[in-house]
Design a protein around this motif. Sequence first.
Motif, PDB file in Angstrom:
ATOM      1  N   ASP A  37     101.041 -23.422 -79.143  1.00  0.00           N
ATOM      2  CA  ASP A  37     100.038 -23.929 -79.721  1.00  0.00           C
ATOM      3  C   ASP A  37      99.866 -25.470 -78.661  1.00  0.00           C
ATOM      4  N   ILE A  38      99.577 -25.510 -77.425  1.00  0.00           N
ATOM      5  CA  ILE A  38      99.331 -26.292 -76.060  1.00  0.00           C
ATOM      6  C   ILE A  38      98.114 -25.704 -75.061  1.00  0.00           C
ATOM      7  N   SER A  39      97.072 -26.385 -75.023  1.00  0.00           N
ATOM      8  CA  SER A  39      96.598 -26.124 -74.044  1.00  0.00           C
ATOM      9  C   SER A  39      96.674 -26.352 -72.096  1.00  0.00           C
ATOM     10  N   GLU A  40      96.270 -25.509 -71.996  1.00  0.00           N
ATOM     11  CA  GLU A  40      96.378 -25.845 -69.963  1.00  0.00           C
ATOM     12  C   GLU A  40      96.031 -27.224 -69.904  1.00  0.00           C
ATOM     13  N   ASN A  41      94.411 -28.294 -70.761  1.00  0.00           N
ATOM     14  CA  ASN A  41      93.818 -29.613 -70.857  1.00  0.00           C
ATOM     15  C   ASN A  41      93.854 -29.911 -70.839  1.00  0.00           C
ATOM     16  N   GLU A  42      95.832 -30.260 -71.377  1.00  0.00           N
ATOM     17  CA  GLU A  42      95.825 -31.555 -71.861  1.00  0.00           C
ATOM     18  C   GLU A  42      96.836 -32.605 -70.590  1.00  0.00           C
ATOM     19  N   THR A  43      96.979 -33.261 -71.038  1.00  0.00           N
ATOM     20  CA  THR A  43      97.333 -34.392 -69.493  1.00  0.00           C
ATOM     21  C   THR A  43      98.757 -34.514 -70.201  1.00  0.00           C
ATOM     22  N   TRP A  44      99.173 -34.657 -70.838  1.00  0.00           N
ATOM     23  CA  TRP A  44     100.417 -35.169 -71.811  1.00  0.00           C
ATOM     24  C   TRP A  44     101.441 -34.281 -71.134  1.00  0.00           C
ATOM     25  N   PRO A  45     101.278 -33.769 -71.246  1.00  0.00           N
ATOM     26  CA  PRO A  45     102.691 -32.359 -70.557  1.00  0.00           C
ATOM     27  C   PRO A  45     102.587 -33.124 -69.018  1.00  0.00           C
ATOM     28  N   THR A  46     101.705 -32.690 -67.902  1.00  0.00           N
ATOM     29  CA  THR A  46     101.813 -33.514 -66.722  1.00  0.00           C
ATOM     30  C   THR A  46     103.501 -34.826 -66.504  1.00  0.00           C
ATOM     31  N   ALA A  47     102.359 -35.498 -67.240  1.00  0.00           N
ATOM     32  CA  ALA A  47     103.697 -37.063 -67.565  1.00  0.00           C
ATOM     33  C   ALA A  47     104.686 -36.750 -67.908  1.00  0.00           C
TER      34      ALA A  47
END
Length: 282
Positions: free
Chosen positions: A93-103
């Motif tokens: 349950d994670i979307s492409e537009n979430e920014t926290w995974p990038t960090a």
Amino acid sequence: MTKKKGFALILLFSLTVAVIWFGMDYQKNQKAQLLDPTGNEASANSSTKKESSADTGGQLEDFEKKREKLSVLDYLTYLTLKKQAATVSFYGDISENETWPTAVENYIMEQTNQNVSVHRVPFPDFDSYRLLEENAAATLAEEPSDIVFFQLPVYGDQVRDISLADSGSYLSEAYEAIKKALPEALVIFVTPNPSSIRQGDFNSRTLDYTSYLDQAITIAAENAIPLFDLHAEYEAELETNNLDLSDTLADDAKQLNAKGAEIYSKLFIEQLNAPIDTTSGL
């Protein structure tokens, strides 16, 4: 010139030639030792390489002894020593537009010297039954991962109105499906951030998402599945810093805004450095 002097000169000449010959032969042998059979400079560093190999073996042995209490970053170091590279996936349950995974990804790359690749395998708003029904875990095998962060679909289970018993069963099966697709992967359950709109929003079974959250945590404990309980950590962070949950969420009161993403990624990184049991991985 007397015979005695002539003999002495011949002897001196012979000794000089012998010294020169032995010197050239010694130089030739020394050069041969510094060259490999193809004529390239051999490992003048061969002893250094042997020492490096011994160091790597020693590090691997140390990691092996601590597998039950390695941090995920330690485990990634272990993998890169053993395999030269490693792959991490954010799944569920994670979307492409979430920014926290990038960090989180940037932090992992910095700490592992670019030897780790990170992927997202998103199934936003899926519930545990749908993950099984659509064989979502098979998608992970397309880019085999050494570590899978399984973002738990507790919100989806609430919306679908699944019983707690079935939710627990489906989550166990979802875990087994990942292990079947990637037998050597370390699978870590990750709880979501809190939601202000869905807490207290009961379904027909008088259950809100926190009931499914508690069930997922129980399943992790019963099956010795590593867990990052970021939901609890997030709530503790809000309380410590006297922050209101709504100020960290987007308009849908579920996904994170910039402030929330900053908090969640910080907590995730802290968990990457905390000791867990990695023995279910490689």
